[in-house]
Motif scaffolding. Structure first.
Motif, PDB file in Angstrom:
ATOM      1  N   ALA A  51     -55.745 -35.036 -62.205  1.00  0.00           N
ATOM      2  CA  ALA A  51     -55.248 -34.747 -63.552  1.00  0.00           C
ATOM      3  C   ALA A  51     -54.895 -36.031 -64.298  1.00  0.00           C
ATOM      4  O   ALA A  51     -55.198 -36.182 -65.488  1.00  0.00           O
ATOM      5  N   LYS A  52     -54.247 -36.971 -63.609  1.00  0.00           N
ATOM      6  CA  LYS A  52     -53.849 -38.226 -64.243  1.00  0.00           C
ATOM      7  C   LYS A  52     -55.071 -39.034 -64.656  1.00  0.00           C
ATOM      8  O   LYS A  52     -55.137 -39.543 -65.780  1.00  0.00           O
ATOM      9  N   ARG A  53     -56.038 -39.161 -63.780  1.00  0.00           N
ATOM     10  CA  ARG A  53     -57.220 -39.966 -64.099  1.00  0.00           C
ATOM     11  C   ARG A  53     -58.060 -39.348 -65.204  1.00  0.00           C
ATOM     12  O   ARG A  53     -58.780 -40.061 -65.905  1.00  0.00           O
ATOM     13  N   LEU A  54     -57.975 -38.037 -65.337  1.00  0.00           N
ATOM     14  CA  LEU A  54     -58.839 -37.355 -66.287  1.00  0.00           C
ATOM     15  C   LEU A  54     -58.128 -36.966 -67.578  1.00  0.00           C
ATOM     16  O   LEU A  54     -58.653 -36.171 -68.347  1.00  0.00           O
ATOM     17  N   GLY A  55     -56.936 -37.518 -67.816  1.00  0.00           N
ATOM     18  CA  GLY A  55     -56.394 -37.411 -69.153  1.00  0.00           C
ATOM     19  C   GLY A  55     -55.027 -36.807 -69.346  1.00  0.00           C
ATOM     20  O   GLY A  55     -54.490 -36.862 -70.457  1.00  0.00           O
ATOM     21  N   ILE A  56     -54.424 -36.186 -68.330  1.00  0.00           N
ATOM     22  CA  ILE A  56     -53.062 -35.688 -68.504  1.00  0.00           C
ATOM     23  C   ILE A  56     -52.104 -36.868 -68.373  1.00  0.00           C
ATOM     24  O   ILE A  56     -52.120 -37.577 -67.372  1.00  0.00           O
ATOM     25  N   LYS A  57     -51.281 -37.088 -69.375  1.00  0.00           N
ATOM     26  CA  LYS A  57     -50.521 -38.337 -69.463  1.00  0.00           C
ATOM     27  C   LYS A  57     -49.321 -38.399 -68.530  1.00  0.00           C
ATOM     28  O   LYS A  57     -49.201 -39.300 -67.704  1.00  0.00           O
ATOM     29  N   ASN A  58     -48.386 -37.479 -68.680  1.00  0.00           N
ATOM     30  CA  ASN A  58     -47.132 -37.543 -67.921  1.00  0.00           C
ATOM     31  C   ASN A  58     -47.191 -36.571 -66.748  1.00  0.00           C
ATOM     32  O   ASN A  58     -47.065 -35.366 -66.923  1.00  0.00           O
ATOM     33  N   VAL A  59     -47.404 -37.106 -65.566  1.00  0.00           N
ATOM     34  CA  VAL A  59     -47.623 -36.310 -64.361  1.00  0.00           C
ATOM     35  C   VAL A  59     -46.512 -36.597 -63.355  1.00  0.00           C
ATOM     36  O   VAL A  59     -46.198 -37.757 -63.077  1.00  0.00           O
ATOM     37  N   THR A  60     -45.944 -35.537 -62.807  1.00  0.00           N
ATOM     38  CA  THR A  60     -44.848 -35.669 -61.845  1.00  0.00           C
ATOM     39  C   THR A  60     -45.144 -34.845 -60.599  1.00  0.00           C
ATOM     40  O   THR A  60     -45.570 -33.691 -60.701  1.00  0.00           O
ATOM     41  N   LEU A  61     -44.906 -35.421 -59.438  1.00  0.00           N
ATOM     42  CA  LEU A  61     -45.041 -34.712 -58.166  1.00  0.00           C
ATOM     43  C   LEU A  61     -43.663 -34.473 -57.578  1.00  0.00           C
ATOM     44  O   LEU A  61     -42.826 -35.374 -57.554  1.00  0.00           O
ATOM     45  N   VAL A  62     -43.428 -33.253 -57.091  1.00  0.00           N
ATOM     46  CA  VAL A  62     -42.182 -32.882 -56.428  1.00  0.00           C
ATOM     47  C   VAL A  62     -42.507 -32.473 -54.996  1.00  0.00           C
ATOM     48  O   VAL A  62     -43.306 -31.554 -54.774  1.00  0.00           O
ATOM     49  N   GLY A  63     -41.903 -33.153 -54.018  1.00  0.00           N
ATOM     50  CA  GLY A  63     -42.156 -32.798 -52.631  1.00  0.00           C
ATOM     51  C   GLY A  63     -41.379 -33.667 -51.678  1.00  0.00           C
ATOM     52  O   GLY A  63     -40.705 -34.630 -52.079  1.00  0.00           O
ATOM     53  N   ASN A  64     -41.474 -33.325 -50.404  1.00  0.00           N
ATOM     54  CA  ASN A  64     -40.755 -34.039 -49.352  1.00  0.00           C
ATOM     55  C   ASN A  64     -41.629 -35.133 -48.744  1.00  0.00           C
ATOM     56  O   ASN A  64     -42.721 -34.847 -48.237  1.00  0.00           O
ATOM     57  N   VAL A  65     -41.145 -36.358 -48.797  1.00  0.00           N
ATOM     58  CA  VAL A  65     -41.799 -37.485 -48.135  1.00  0.00           C
ATOM     59  C   VAL A  65     -40.768 -38.144 -47.229  1.00  0.00           C
ATOM     60  O   VAL A  65     -39.680 -38.502 -47.673  1.00  0.00           O
ATOM     61  N   GLY A  66     -41.106 -38.292 -45.949  1.00  0.00           N
ATOM     62  CA  GLY A  66     -40.176 -38.864 -44.986  1.00  0.00           C
ATOM     63  C   GLY A  66     -40.191 -40.375 -44.996  1.00  0.00           C
ATOM     64  O   GLY A  66     -41.023 -41.024 -45.640  1.00  0.00           O
ATOM     65  N   ALA A  67     -39.281 -40.952 -44.239  1.00  0.00           N
ATOM     66  CA  ALA A  67     -39.176 -42.410 -44.151  1.00  0.00           C
ATOM     67  C   ALA A  67     -40.411 -43.029 -43.522  1.00  0.00           C
ATOM     68  O   ALA A  67     -40.721 -44.203 -43.757  1.00  0.00           O
ATOM     69  N   ASP A  68     -41.160 -42.241 -42.719  1.00  0.00           N
ATOM     70  CA  ASP A  68     -42.324 -42.788 -42.023  1.00  0.00           C
ATOM     71  C   ASP A  68     -43.415 -43.270 -42.971  1.00  0.00           C
ATOM     72  O   ASP A  68     -44.137 -44.220 -42.672  1.00  0.00           O
ATOM     73  N   PHE A  69     -43.567 -42.631 -44.135  1.00  0.00           N
ATOM     74  CA  PHE A  69     -44.607 -43.028 -45.075  1.00  0.00           C
ATOM     75  C   PHE A  69     -44.060 -43.302 -46.475  1.00  0.00           C
ATOM     76  O   PHE A  69     -44.825 -43.417 -47.429  1.00  0.00           O
ATOM     77  N   SER A  70     -42.758 -43.409 -46.607  1.00  0.00           N
ATOM     78  CA  SER A  70     -42.155 -43.518 -47.931  1.00  0.00           C
ATOM     79  C   SER A  70     -42.659 -44.725 -48.720  1.00  0.00           C
ATOM     80  O   SER A  70     -43.036 -44.603 -49.897  1.00  0.00           O
ATOM     81  N   ASP A  71     -42.679 -45.892 -48.106  1.00  0.00           N
ATOM     82  CA  ASP A  71     -43.082 -47.100 -48.825  1.00  0.00           C
ATOM     83  C   ASP A  71     -44.529 -47.011 -49.292  1.00  0.00           C
ATOM     84  O   ASP A  71     -44.845 -47.307 -50.450  1.00  0.00           O
ATOM     85  N   ASP A  72     -45.404 -46.612 -48.392  1.00  0.00           N
ATOM     86  CA  ASP A  72     -46.822 -46.501 -48.730  1.00  0.00           C
ATOM     87  C   ASP A  72     -47.037 -45.469 -49.827  1.00  0.00           C
ATOM     88  O   ASP A  72     -47.778 -45.701 -50.793  1.00  0.00           O
ATOM     89  N   PHE A  73     -46.377 -44.339 -49.708  1.00  0.00           N
ATOM     90  CA  PHE A  73     -46.542 -43.264 -50.687  1.00  0.00           C
ATOM     91  C   PHE A  73     -46.087 -43.690 -52.073  1.00  0.00           C
ATOM     92  O   PHE A  73     -46.814 -43.535 -53.065  1.00  0.00           O
TER      93      PHE A  73
END
Length: 305
Positions: free
Chosen positions: A39-61
């Motif tokens: 959606a972001k690459r194809l033109g929707i401007k303000n995009v937000t993701l809501v979800g659980n990300v743990g410490a194991d991948f937090s920095d990369d994510f």
């Protein structure tokens, strides 16, 4: 700032094996994540993701999402991020094994940051969205709601293998509140108990969805809007890895539908976008509006069924 799109669902780090490729390190994926990328690459401007990300991948994510200009509301409170081991077979079948589970998203706690979005995407991967809770929240919402039900239909069976099931009566209460519902062919059968794709889509509309889209992989997609049903062909290509194709279809669909409000043109555009994704399966693959529009002209003709 009001978002143009909020996608709710846990990000995933997958280990993927196909007949031609095998990942040596986990790949960022997940329904909400892939929808946001497309959606972001194809033109929707303000995009937000809501979800659980743990410490194991937090920095990369967070680094990846910042690079793509996607805002994040991380509701994770543990060390673990959801992960799957995915094996795709030459006959088109695949097996899915749960490696780790980041748990339920506390949607009510962050709803004030989600409720005013133009488009709300529900994209669970493994039961992290509670149906009664989200039903209560979206019922008064004025957002356009798009549901990819995959994560509401999964449970863990023997040896961690993911099996499909559907709590049908509860699921129907959610479907009647959404504008779009998009299962794949197997999910549509699990949800409705019907093997015929047209009848499955009609049943979902009968339950209350404004539009039902059943994705069929290389066979395209089947769409019903209550008055007519039509088949959208797929762009012919060689799929290196189909993982996430339906999610990029959804993100592209939302981008085009937000511009045109036209169901058929949005489905053709989505079909073209999905074909690009399956050729080069990684978050940074080249996806542009210009390339999608070039392929849209070559997808083929929509036909009523």
């Amino acid at each position: 700032m009001t978002s143009d799109l909020v996608a709710i669902g846990n990000p995933v780090y997958d280990f993927i094996s196909t007949p031609t490729t095998k990942s040596n390190r986990p790949t960022l994926s997940g329904c909400s994540t892939n929808v946001c990328f497309a959606a972001k690459r194809l033109g929707i401007k303000n995009v937000t993701l809501v979800g659980n990300v743990g410490a194991d991948f937090s920095d990369d994510f967070h680094t990846t999402m910042r690079r793509h200009g996607i805002s994040v509301i991380n509701t994770g409170t543990t060390d673990r991020t959801t992960g799957f081991s995915i094996r795709n077979y030459e006959n088109g079948e695949r097996s899915l094994r749960l490696i780790s589970d980041a748990g339920r998203i506390p949607v009510t706690r962050v709803w004030s940051e989600c409720q005013d979005t133009r488009h709300l995407m529900l994209g669970p991967v493994f039961r992290e969205i509670d149906i009664p809770e989200i039903t209560r929240l979206i019922e008064p919402s004025r957002s356009l709601v798009f549901l990819d039900p995959q994560g509401l239909l999964r449970q863990v069976g023997k040896d961690g293998e993911v099996e499909h099931f559907c709590e049908r009566e509860q699921f129907k209460k959610l479907v009647e509140l959404v504008d779009f519902v998009k299962p794949n062919a197997l999910e549509a059968q699990v949800i409705t108990g019907l093997q015929n794709h047209v009848e499955s889509a009609k049943k979902l509309v009968e339950w209350g969805a404004e539009t039902a889209i059943v994705t069929l992989g290389a066979d395209g997609s089947l769409v019903c809007d209550g008055s007519k049903c039509f088949h959208v062909p797929a762009f012919e290509t060689v799929a290196v890895d189909p993982t996430g194709a339906g999610e990029f279809y959804a993100g592209a669909f939302l981008a085009e539908f937000s511009r045109t409000g036209d169901l058929r043109s949005a489905c053709l555009y989505a079909s073209a976008a999905a074909s690009i994704m399956v050729e080069i399966p990684r978050p940074d693959f080249p996806l542009t509006d210009a390339e999608v529009r070039t392929r849209t002209w070559l997808v083929g003709q929509i036909r009523e069924v």
